[in-house]
Design an enzyme around this catalytic site. Structure first.
Site, mmCIF file in Angstrom:
data_model
loop_
_atom_site.group_PDB
_atom_site.id
_atom_site.type_symbol
_atom_site.label_atom_id
_atom_site.label_comp_id
_atom_site.label_asym_id
_atom_site.label_seq_id
_atom_site.Cartn_x
_atom_site.Cartn_y
_atom_site.Cartn_z
ATOM 1 N N GLU A 34 43.258 16.016 127.341
ATOM 2 C CA GLU A 34 42.582 16.919 128.464
ATOM 3 C C GLU A 34 41.168 17.492 127.641
ATOM 4 O OE1 GLU A 34 42.735 17.168 131.713
ATOM 5 O OE2 GLU A 34 44.831 16.259 132.038
ATOM 6 N N TYR A 115 39.976 24.225 135.653
ATOM 7 C CA TYR A 115 40.581 23.030 135.787
ATOM 8 C C TYR A 115 41.622 22.360 134.773
ATOM 9 C CZ TYR A 115 40.301 17.959 134.449
ATOM 10 O OH TYR A 115 40.876 16.535 134.144
ATOM 11 N N ASP A 133 37.821 18.575 139.539
ATOM 12 C CA ASP A 133 36.861 18.180 138.694
ATOM 13 C C ASP A 133 35.842 17.426 139.271
ATOM 14 O OD1 ASP A 133 38.246 15.785 139.039
ATOM 15 O OD2 ASP A 133 38.263 15.179 136.917
#
Length: 312
Positions: A34, A115, A133
């Site tokens: 991520e 996010y 996002d």
């Protein structure tokens, strides 16, 4: 008619890319993926992710590493604050002796925003918190004909609120979030979306009116200022290069760069058969060191210059 959650997760089960961290989700690999995929494409991240895990196989190994080694492993991936925050976060997580498990706990980790916190909490612990996002904003700006400016936080929060009832209907919240992001990356692309392959096509307001290109609202482009400088390449007899470590903070903190020099006064001398014109530069760098480029983390501009000179 199937709801949004069902349509998305059914499509995701068929179409998702086989990312290595999806095969058996575990905190370290997922967290690393991520962070790496912020502002970076999947194709670029894939080899870095594998090499990083090989060099730092656990969060404890990352926490114990020297920051220069971490930055070197990150070299070329860009946005180096991510690597510095990753290292800082590894120390925090290793010291705690456990991984975050909620959105709030993930949000307290350096380098993790709303996010990323929602993505990790949903994938790893089944927390039904939607991610927003750029991909997700584009999908639902088109689907629901939303005129909001998603470059701004209030608009992203508003969309998250609207998506919360949808993710609550998902059997696997992490799959719902990944499906939204995957749909934006593979199908509902910025240009030429493949509406025929979209599981939300029948629900999409923009598709019905042929206005896909109008959503989401585009931010006004700002002209970037130009900064100019002269980089000096100096080698010693051992093949090392004169480099300076950036210790001033900012985007390139911790990276090594070529010395930059300021222009000085020009000089002209006339000979019998030609005229010699010289440009002078001024530089005092007591902190410059001769280093082997392959052993230290380099700024991208320095790496490109050295490569062009055949030195990297």
């Amino acid at each position: 008619m199937a709801d949004i959650a069902q349509r998305l997760t059914d499509w995701y089960a068929r179409a998702k890319r086989p990312m290595p961290w999806r095969l058996k989700p575990e905190p370290y690999a997922c967290w690393l993926s991520e962070i790496m995929m912020q502002q970076t494409t999947y194709a670029s991240v894939l080899p870095y992710h594998a090499r990083f895990l090989e060099k730092f196989p656990t969060v404890e190994a990352l926490a114990a590493a020297d920051q220069q080694d971490v930055l070197k492993a990150w070299e070329g991936l860009g946005y180096y604050a991510r690597a510095r925050n990753l290292h800082k976060a590894a120390k925090q997580i290793a010291a705690a002796g456990r991984w975050p498990a909620t959105v709030g706990e993930w949000a307290a980790v350096p380098g993790v925003g709303p996010y990323t916190a929602a993505a990790l909490a949903s994938v790893l612990d089944g927390v039904p918190e939607p991610v927003v996002d750029g991909n997700v904003a584009r999908v639902f700006a088109r689907c629901w004909a939303l005129d909001d400016d998603f470059h701004k936080l209030p608009a992203r929060k508003k969309l998250a609120d609207r998506l919360r009832p949808e993710i609550a209907r998902a059997v696997v919240p992490g799959d719902f979030n990944q499906a939204m992001m995957e749909l934006g990356a593979l199908v509902c692309t910025p240009a030429n979306p493949d509406c025929a392959a979209c599981p939300l096509a029948r629900l999409c307001a923009a598709r019905k009116t042929g206005t896909q290109a109008d959503f989401p609202r585009k931010a006004a482009r700002k002209e970037l200022p130009v900064r100019r400088g002269t980089a000096v390449v100096v080698r010693d007899a051992e093949g090392r290069v004169l480099l300076v470590e950036n210790r001033d903070g900012g985007l390139l903190k911790g990276l090594w760069e070529l010395p930059l020099v300021e222009p000085g006064p020009g000089q002209t001398q006339v000979f019998s058969h030609f005229r010699l014109e010289l440009d002078t530069v001024r530089a005092i760098r007591a902190d410059a060191q001769f280093r082997r480029p392959h052993e230290v983390p380099l700024a991208t501009s320095t790496r490109k210059i050295l490569a062009a000179c055949g030195l990297y």
